[in-house]
Write a protein that holds these residues in place. Structure first.
Motif, PDB file in Angstrom:
ATOM      1  N   SER A  18       0.819  -1.169  -0.187  1.00 38.66           N
ATOM      2  CA  SER A  18       0.059   0.033  -0.057  1.00 38.66           C
ATOM      3  C   SER A  18       0.935   1.258   0.053  1.00 38.66           C
ATOM      4  O   SER A  18       2.094   1.150   0.031  1.00 38.66           O
ATOM      5  N   LEU A  19       0.288   2.303  -0.304  1.00 37.59           N
ATOM      6  CA  LEU A  19       0.886   3.658  -0.349  1.00 37.59           C
ATOM      7  C   LEU A  19       1.563   3.868   1.043  1.00 37.59           C
ATOM      8  O   LEU A  19       2.491   4.509   1.341  1.00 37.59           O
ATOM      9  N   ASN A  20       0.539   3.768   2.218  1.00 34.07           N
ATOM     10  CA  ASN A  20       0.708   4.058   3.426  1.00 34.07           C
ATOM     11  C   ASN A  20       2.243   3.145   3.828  1.00 34.07           C
ATOM     12  O   ASN A  20       3.118   3.548   4.650  1.00 34.07           O
ATOM     13  N   GLU A  21       2.230   1.857   3.489  1.00 33.80           N
ATOM     14  CA  GLU A  21       3.151   0.991   3.774  1.00 33.80           C
ATOM     15  C   GLU A  21       4.592   1.728   3.258  1.00 33.80           C
ATOM     16  O   GLU A  21       5.536   1.560   3.708  1.00 33.80           O
ATOM     17  N   SER A  23       5.331   4.508   2.119  1.00 35.27           N
ATOM     18  CA  SER A  23       5.636   5.769   2.739  1.00 35.27           C
ATOM     19  C   SER A  23       6.323   5.558   4.039  1.00 35.27           C
ATOM     20  O   SER A  23       7.424   6.087   4.165  1.00 35.27           O
ATOM     21  N   GLU A  24       6.055   4.734   4.732  1.00 33.21           N
ATOM     22  CA  GLU A  24       6.631   4.605   6.271  1.00 33.21           C
ATOM     23  C   GLU A  24       7.826   3.838   5.926  1.00 33.21           C
ATOM     24  O   GLU A  24       8.820   4.293   6.625  1.00 33.21           O
ATOM     25  N   ASN A  30       3.503  10.396   2.430  1.00 37.33           N
ATOM     26  CA  ASN A  30       2.484  10.078   1.732  1.00 37.33           C
ATOM     27  C   ASN A  30       2.117  10.815   0.473  1.00 37.33           C
ATOM     28  O   ASN A  30       1.712  10.341  -0.609  1.00 37.33           O
ATOM     29  N   LEU A  33       4.557  10.544  -2.260  1.00 34.74           N
ATOM     30  CA  LEU A  33       4.590   9.293  -3.118  1.00 34.74           C
ATOM     31  C   LEU A  33       3.212   9.179  -4.176  1.00 34.74           C
ATOM     32  O   LEU A  33       3.214   8.408  -4.974  1.00 34.74           O
ATOM     33  N   SER A  34       2.051   9.728  -3.528  1.00 34.24           N
ATOM     34  CA  SER A  34       0.906   9.789  -4.266  1.00 34.24           C
ATOM     35  C   SER A  34       0.954  10.498  -5.536  1.00 34.24           C
ATOM     36  O   SER A  34       0.601   9.937  -6.605  1.00 34.24           O
TER      37      SER A  34
END
Length: 73
Positions: A18-21, A23-24, A30, A33-34
């Protein structure tokens, strides 16, 4: 003139990340990256690209692609 096509979304989907993963793990906001995922950037730092490739276990060529087609067509 050709242009660069960003394939981050495809590589992320292949890795089921996922984008959140991402990003971390990469340490990039976030929202940035989006923008990259949606092709709304005009530049990327090599350090960021290297971090993304490290996390996704891919090569820069998996994320960046050159297209000879005009962007507006």
């Amino acid at each position: 003139m050709g242009h660069i096509v960003l394939r981050l979304d495809r590589v992320m989907a292949d890795r089921k990340m996922s984008l959140n993963e991402l990003s971390e793990k990469v340490g990039v906001a976030n929202v940035n990256l989006s923008k990259m995922k949606n092709g709304r950037i005009s530049a990327i730092r090599f350090s960021t690209l290297a971090a993304i490739c490290d996390v996704l276990q891919c090569q820069p060529g998996d994320i960046l692609e050159y297209s000879t087609e005009d962007k507006d067509e």
